[in-house]
Design an enzyme around this catalytic site. Sequence first.
Site, PDB file in Angstrom:
ATOM      1  CB  CYS A   1      -0.970  -0.481   1.548  1.00 22.19           C
ATOM      2  SG  CYS A   1       0.326  -0.436   3.087  1.00 22.19           S
TER       3      CYS A   1
ATOM      4  CB  CYS B 251      -0.820  -4.005   7.196  1.00 19.27           C
ATOM      5  SG  CYS B 251      -2.429  -3.429   5.715  1.00 19.27           S
TER       6      CYS B 251
HETATM    7 FE1  FES Z   1      -1.513   0.370   4.310  1.00 21.18          FE
HETATM    8 FE2  FES Z   1      -2.160  -1.166   6.324  1.00 21.18          FE
HETATM    9  S1  FES Z   1      -3.050  -0.290   4.172  1.00 21.18           S
HETATM   10  S2  FES Z   1      -0.295  -0.563   6.136  1.00 21.18           S
END
Ligand code: FES
Length: 134
Positions: free
Chosen positions: A40, A109
């Site tokens: 992400c 994450c």
């Molecule tokens: Fe980026 Fe979880 S979506 S750290």
Amino acid sequence: MEEKPQIGYSKKVMDHFLNPRNVGEVEDADGIGIVGNPVCGDLMQVSIRVEDEIITEIKFKTFGCGSAIATASMVTELAEGKSLDEALEITRQDVADELEGLPPIKMHCSNLAADALHKAIEDYRQKQAKTAET
Ligand code: FES
């Protein structure tokens, strides 16, 4: 009827997300680790104070999501008071286990905090090695 955790998050994850521990940055930190989430693009920073090879203070800052916040909060609790070698043994899986599971889509994450902690320890050790050279 037993209350179900919402959308796959355990109560423990929700607690750490809503009341994160050790948020911020250690002043004049002895070691800092920053990692990015390749999925992400979010960032996690962990800073540590080390005294006699023991982590006496640890804080995190992140742009990440709730899972990243919850896991980082958990990692700081696990690592505080541990020796550097013990803290290096905190794995991504330990963190997920400790939080009683995360939705699989959020596992990437939850890796950020342990990785940033390991980098902070590396940073500390490199600084120590440099000081010893001079
Ligand atoms: Fe980026 Fe979880 S979506 S750290």
